[in-house]
Design a protein around this motif. Structure first.
Motif, PDB file in Angstrom:
ATOM      1  N   VAL A 131       6.285   0.074 -23.533  1.00  0.00           N
ATOM      2  CA  VAL A 131       6.561  -0.638 -22.289  1.00  0.00           C
ATOM      3  C   VAL A 131       8.065  -0.727 -22.092  1.00  0.00           C
ATOM      4  CG1 VAL A 131       6.269  -2.807 -21.039  1.00  0.00           C
ATOM      5  CG2 VAL A 131       4.436  -1.957 -22.518  1.00  0.00           C
ATOM      6  N   GLY A 132       8.525  -0.336 -20.919  1.00  0.00           N
ATOM      7  CA  GLY A 132       9.954  -0.310 -20.644  1.00  0.00           C
ATOM      8  C   GLY A 132      10.374  -1.312 -19.594  1.00  0.00           C
ATOM      9  N   ALA A 133      11.640  -1.222 -19.204  1.00  0.00           N
ATOM     10  CA  ALA A 133      12.223  -2.185 -18.267  1.00  0.00           C
ATOM     11  C   ALA A 133      11.520  -2.170 -16.917  1.00  0.00           C
ATOM     12  CB  ALA A 133      13.717  -1.892 -18.099  1.00  0.00           C
ATOM     13  N   LEU A 134      11.127  -0.977 -16.444  1.00  0.00           N
ATOM     14  CA  LEU A 134      10.469  -0.900 -15.144  1.00  0.00           C
ATOM     15  C   LEU A 134       9.154  -1.669 -15.143  1.00  0.00           C
ATOM     16  CD1 LEU A 134      10.303   0.285 -12.280  1.00  0.00           C
ATOM     17  CD2 LEU A 134       9.088   2.237 -13.271  1.00  0.00           C
ATOM     18  N   GLN A 135       8.370  -1.516 -16.206  1.00  0.00           N
ATOM     19  CA  GLN A 135       7.091  -2.218 -16.264  1.00  0.00           C
ATOM     20  C   GLN A 135       7.272  -3.721 -16.381  1.00  0.00           C
ATOM     21  OE1 GLN A 135       7.146   0.918 -18.657  1.00  0.00           O
ATOM     22  NE2 GLN A 135       4.951   1.216 -18.884  1.00  0.00           N
TER      23      GLN A 135
ATOM     24  N   ARG B 278      13.709  -4.069  -5.287  1.00  0.00           N
ATOM     25  CA  ARG B 278      13.456  -3.699  -6.681  1.00  0.00           C
ATOM     26  C   ARG B 278      12.020  -3.279  -7.005  1.00  0.00           C
ATOM     27  NH1 ARG B 278      17.300  -2.155  -9.353  1.00  0.00           N
ATOM     28  NH2 ARG B 278      16.434  -2.942 -11.311  1.00  0.00           N
ATOM     29  N   LEU B 279      11.048  -3.674  -6.213  1.00  0.00           N
ATOM     30  CA  LEU B 279       9.662  -3.410  -6.597  1.00  0.00           C
ATOM     31  C   LEU B 279       9.272  -1.975  -6.271  1.00  0.00           C
ATOM     32  CD1 LEU B 279       7.133  -4.868  -7.759  1.00  0.00           C
ATOM     33  CD2 LEU B 279       6.377  -5.156  -5.376  1.00  0.00           C
ATOM     34  N   PRO B 280       8.770  -1.208  -7.237  1.00  0.00           N
ATOM     35  CA  PRO B 280       8.341   0.175  -6.966  1.00  0.00           C
ATOM     36  C   PRO B 280       6.956   0.200  -6.337  1.00  0.00           C
ATOM     37  CG  PRO B 280       7.988  -0.334  -9.273  1.00  0.00           C
ATOM     38  CD  PRO B 280       8.660  -1.545  -8.681  1.00  0.00           C
ATOM     39  N   GLU B 281       6.661   1.312  -5.686  1.00  0.00           N
ATOM     40  CA  GLU B 281       5.333   1.495  -5.096  1.00  0.00           C
ATOM     41  C   GLU B 281       4.372   2.025  -6.148  1.00  0.00           C
ATOM     42  OE1 GLU B 281       2.679   0.870  -3.432  1.00  0.00           O
ATOM     43  OE2 GLU B 281       3.754   1.017  -1.520  1.00  0.00           O
ATOM     44  N   SER B 282       3.096   1.911  -5.857  1.00  0.00           N
ATOM     45  CA  SER B 282       2.042   2.441  -6.711  1.00  0.00           C
ATOM     46  C   SER B 282       2.185   3.958  -6.867  1.00  0.00           C
ATOM     47  CB  SER B 282       0.673   2.113  -6.098  1.00  0.00           C
ATOM     48  OG  SER B 282      -0.316   3.006  -6.533  1.00  0.00           O
ATOM     49  N   LEU B 283       2.205   4.429  -8.107  1.00  0.00           N
ATOM     50  CA  LEU B 283       2.284   5.867  -8.368  1.00  0.00           C
ATOM     51  C   LEU B 283       1.053   6.595  -7.834  1.00  0.00           C
ATOM     52  CD1 LEU B 283       3.694   5.746 -11.995  1.00  0.00           C
ATOM     53  CD2 LEU B 283       4.856   6.756 -10.029  1.00  0.00           C
ATOM     54  N   ASP B 284      -0.094   6.002  -8.063  1.00  0.00           N
ATOM     55  CA  ASP B 284      -1.322   6.627  -7.585  1.00  0.00           C
ATOM     56  C   ASP B 284      -1.297   6.766  -6.059  1.00  0.00           C
ATOM     57  OD1 ASP B 284      -4.380   7.253  -8.156  1.00  0.00           O
ATOM     58  OD2 ASP B 284      -4.299   5.893  -6.440  1.00  0.00           O
ATOM     59  N   PHE B 285      -0.840   5.725  -5.364  1.00  0.00           N
ATOM     60  CA  PHE B 285      -0.759   5.787  -3.903  1.00  0.00           C
ATOM     61  C   PHE B 285       0.208   6.872  -3.457  1.00  0.00           C
ATOM     62  CE2 PHE B 285       1.679   4.447  -0.140  1.00  0.00           C
ATOM     63  CZ  PHE B 285       0.664   4.487   0.815  1.00  0.00           C
ATOM     64  N   LEU B 286       1.346   6.984  -4.130  1.00  0.00           N
ATOM     65  CA  LEU B 286       2.337   7.995  -3.752  1.00  0.00           C
ATOM     66  C   LEU B 286       1.778   9.406  -3.926  1.00  0.00           C
ATOM     67  CD1 LEU B 286       5.580   6.443  -5.306  1.00  0.00           C
ATOM     68  CD2 LEU B 286       4.905   6.467  -2.890  1.00  0.00           C
ATOM     69  N   VAL B 287       1.020   9.626  -5.009  1.00  0.00           N
ATOM     70  CA  VAL B 287       0.435  10.941  -5.227  1.00  0.00           C
ATOM     71  C   VAL B 287      -0.613  11.244  -4.168  1.00  0.00           C
ATOM     72  CG1 VAL B 287      -0.945  12.339  -6.814  1.00  0.00           C
ATOM     73  CG2 VAL B 287       0.907  10.925  -7.694  1.00  0.00           C
ATOM     74  N   ARG B 288      -1.506  10.288  -3.913  1.00  0.00           N
ATOM     75  CA  ARG B 288      -2.553  10.510  -2.912  1.00  0.00           C
ATOM     76  C   ARG B 288      -1.964  10.723  -1.525  1.00  0.00           C
ATOM     77  NH1 ARG B 288      -5.339   6.095  -2.066  1.00  0.00           N
ATOM     78  NH2 ARG B 288      -4.421   4.695  -3.601  1.00  0.00           N
ATOM     79  N   ARG B 289      -0.828  10.109  -1.251  1.00  0.00           N
ATOM     80  CA  ARG B 289      -0.193  10.229   0.059  1.00  0.00           C
ATOM     81  C   ARG B 289       0.579  11.537   0.201  1.00  0.00           C
ATOM     82  NH1 ARG B 289       4.423   6.036   2.294  1.00  0.00           N
ATOM     83  NH2 ARG B 289       4.334   6.626   4.495  1.00  0.00           N
TER      84      ARG B 289
ATOM     85  N   GLU C 268      10.141  14.397  -5.953  1.00  0.00           N
ATOM     86  CA  GLU C 268      11.368  13.849  -6.545  1.00  0.00           C
ATOM     87  C   GLU C 268      11.267  12.333  -6.702  1.00  0.00           C
ATOM     88  OE1 GLU C 268      13.986  15.231  -7.728  1.00  0.00           O
ATOM     89  OE2 GLU C 268      13.845  17.340  -7.110  1.00  0.00           O
ATOM     90  N   ARG C 269      10.667  11.668  -5.715  1.00  0.00           N
ATOM     91  CA  ARG C 269      10.546  10.204  -5.783  1.00  0.00           C
ATOM     92  C   ARG C 269       9.606   9.794  -6.912  1.00  0.00           C
ATOM     93  NH1 ARG C 269       8.200   6.221  -0.975  1.00  0.00           N
ATOM     94  NH2 ARG C 269       8.322   4.273  -2.177  1.00  0.00           N
ATOM     95  N   ILE C 270       8.482  10.493  -7.019  1.00  0.00           N
ATOM     96  CA  ILE C 270       7.528  10.167  -8.080  1.00  0.00           C
ATOM     97  C   ILE C 270       8.140  10.462  -9.446  1.00  0.00           C
ATOM     98  CG2 ILE C 270       5.240  10.678  -9.012  1.00  0.00           C
ATOM     99  CD1 ILE C 270       4.422  11.544  -6.184  1.00  0.00           C
ATOM    100  N   TRP C 271       8.820  11.598  -9.538  1.00  0.00           N
ATOM    101  CA  TRP C 271       9.453  11.970 -10.806  1.00  0.00           C
ATOM    102  C   TRP C 271      10.509  10.938 -11.209  1.00  0.00           C
ATOM    103  CZ3 TRP C 271       7.860  15.341 -14.272  1.00  0.00           C
ATOM    104  CH2 TRP C 271       8.725  15.714 -15.307  1.00  0.00           C
ATOM    105  N   GLY C 272      11.236  10.430 -10.215  1.00  0.00           N
ATOM    106  CA  GLY C 272      12.244   9.413 -10.511  1.00  0.00           C
ATOM    107  C   GLY C 272      11.637   8.152 -11.104  1.00  0.00           C
TER     108      GLY C 272
ATOM    109  N   ARG D 164      11.929   6.579 -15.082  1.00  0.00           N
ATOM    110  CA  ARG D 164      12.256   5.195 -15.436  1.00  0.00           C
ATOM    111  C   ARG D 164      11.286   4.651 -16.483  1.00  0.00           C
ATOM    112  NH1 ARG D 164      12.979   1.954  -9.907  1.00  0.00           N
ATOM    113  NH2 ARG D 164      13.471   0.260 -11.389  1.00  0.00           N
ATOM    114  N   VAL D 165      10.084   5.225 -16.531  1.00  0.00           N
ATOM    115  CA  VAL D 165       9.125   4.865 -17.571  1.00  0.00           C
ATOM    116  C   VAL D 165       9.458   5.590 -18.874  1.00  0.00           C
ATOM    117  CG1 VAL D 165       6.693   4.921 -18.268  1.00  0.00           C
ATOM    118  CG2 VAL D 165       7.314   4.384 -15.895  1.00  0.00           C
ATOM    119  N   ASP D 166       9.752   6.891 -18.772  1.00  0.00           N
ATOM    120  CA  ASP D 166      10.097   7.709 -19.931  1.00  0.00           C
ATOM    121  C   ASP D 166      11.398   8.455 -19.640  1.00  0.00           C
ATOM    122  OD1 ASP D 166      10.286   9.313 -22.125  1.00  0.00           O
ATOM    123  OD2 ASP D 166       8.433  10.441 -21.768  1.00  0.00           O
TER     124      ASP D 166
END
Length: 445
Positions: A10-14, A190-201, A206-210, A214-216
């Protein structure tokens, strides 16, 4: 490639996501509870009857139910971050408008609309926390943010004691309005969006990778890749709660929510009244009631890790079996030494209030990411049937001239039904590969 969130520490983003969602829950709890302290002063200022006061109490709860049922599916469709922002600003603005209300009708309408905003925020916060939590800690993190709701109750009481005698009832509304507006600004930044939502959308890779970097941070050395989400449900329609083999689980989950919320609100509503009728002092009544809340908070730090490390269904089932025992023993303790009453109140709260937090975590584990907000929101909304009916049924039992102890004995029985329902869910779904997608993994191609 394994799911990055599940694989990494678990990192800073989480921790940021959990903290911000916990603050949203804290302010929701503050706003929900503050009205109970303001209402007597409102009634005195405007000379309101008890019936009108009851409408003021119930208006925000009715709005909550509407938010849970109507708006929670929008979070799965339009993004958890976006709905969290809109709902936080919404309940802040309607709370601010209540400062300037000049009649009970205006207060009732504004409290309802603020409740709708609150009802939209809670499922979104749970869903976003779940998605950024590794599977091994998901229940713990959901329980942690839901403690924010209980701590908001406590903070409302502290603020009321210090501010109402000096500044009047509108002071709590100013706090309940301005604090969420400040938090909304922080969420926006500061709050990130849902990764799953971003992929489905189909969001830019580049945004998802960013976000994944931040996780890894080690991913920064690699080239951005395409992404897939291992989900069959593409949007949060209510009908999706009954697809992919989830129908029985959804109905059982709703049953558990109804029972648990009935027990919770019956305990919170009637314990002070019963203790008063038994001539306990005000300080004893306040301590016993507070200990039920404290028990629920402590439960989060015990039950959450047990659900993550052992088994979600078995852990919650044991909590509900404990609820059968300790709710009944609370009835016994009514005529025992004060210390015994306090111990039983704490453990009854551990099982009932803690069970409510835990079943929300179970819903977050049970539903996959695309329908998680809808699933949590509808479970909370349907559960309001119990929240409304529980205190009424408990009062009806007392109206039949049963002793308070006998009423607690009867009230303990539904907890056994809740334990059975959770156990049945475990039997159906514990090893069901059809629901393996509850891990809500987002993986590079």
């Amino acid at each position: 490639m394994p799911d990055i969130i599940n694989r990494e520490k678990v990192g800073a983003l989480q921790y940021l996501v959990v903290s911000l969602c916990g603050l949203v829950m804290f302010l929701d709890g503050f706003d929900t509870q503050a009205i109970s302290y303001m209402a007597p002063l409102i009634a005195k200022e405007w000379n309101l009857s008890r019936q009108v006061l009851g409408l003021i109490f119930s208006s925000a709860l009715t709005g909550l139910m509407a938010g849970y049922l109507v708006l929670s599916p929008l979070s799965d469709r339009f993004g958890h971050r976006r709905i969290l922002l809109v709902s936080t600003v919404t309940f802040a603005l309607f709370t601010l408008a209540t400062v300037f209300a000049r009649s009970a009708t205006e207060v009732i309408a504004l409290r309802f609309l603020a409740g709708v905003g609150l009802g939209a925020a809670i499922p979104s916060a749970v869903a976003l926390t779940s998605e950024y939590s590794p599977q091994r800690l998901r229940a713990s993190f959901v329980l942690a943010i839901y403690c924010g709701f209980s701590l908001g109750f406590v903070a409302a009481g502290i603020a009321a004691a210090s501010m109402l005698p000096v500044y009047g009832w509108r002071a709590l509304l100013w706090i309940g309005a301005l604090a969420p507006l400040v938090l909304a600004f922080v969420l926006f930044l500061r709050l990130p969006e849902s990764l799953d939502f971003l992929v489905r959308r189909g969001t830019d890779h580049e945004r998802i990778w960013g976000l994944l970097c931040r996780v890894d941070p080690r991913l920064k050395a690699r080239e951005p890749a395409g992404f897939t989400t291992d989900q069959k449900d593409k949007r949060g329609a209510v009908s999706a709660l009954f697809r992919s083999g989830r129908a029985a689980g959804t109905l059982l989950l709703w049953l558990v929510f109804i029972i648990n919320l009935a027990e919770f609100y019956a305990l919170q509503s009637w314990l002070p009244t019963i203790l008063t009728s038994l001539n306990y002092s005000i300080s004893t009544i306040a301590l016993a009631t507070s200990l039920t809340t404290a028990g629920g908070i402590v439960a989060a730090f015990v039950v959450g890790p047990a659900m993550d490390r052992l088994d979600s269904y078995s852990s919650l089932g044991i909590v509900y079996v404990g609820g059968v025992i300790f709710v009944a023993l609370t009835g016994v303790a009514l005529t025992r030494p004060q210390s015994v009453l306090m111990i039983m109140a704490f453990f009854a709260g551990f099982c009932v209030s803690g069970g409510q937090k835990s079943v929300i975590a179970l819903a977050a584990v049970f539903y996959p990411a695309p329908v998680r907000s809808t699933g949590v929101g509808w479970a909370l909304g349907i559960g309001r049937i119990g929240g409304i009916g529980g205190p009424w049924l408990f009062g009806m039992l007392l109206g039949w001239h049963l002793t308070p102890a006998s009423t607690f004995y009867i009230a303990s029985v539904p907890m056994l039904l809740a334990a059975g329902a959770v156990t049945l869910m475990g039997r159906f779904y514990r090893a069901d590969t059809r629901l393996a997608n509850v891990r809500a993994s987002v993986v590079p191609d």
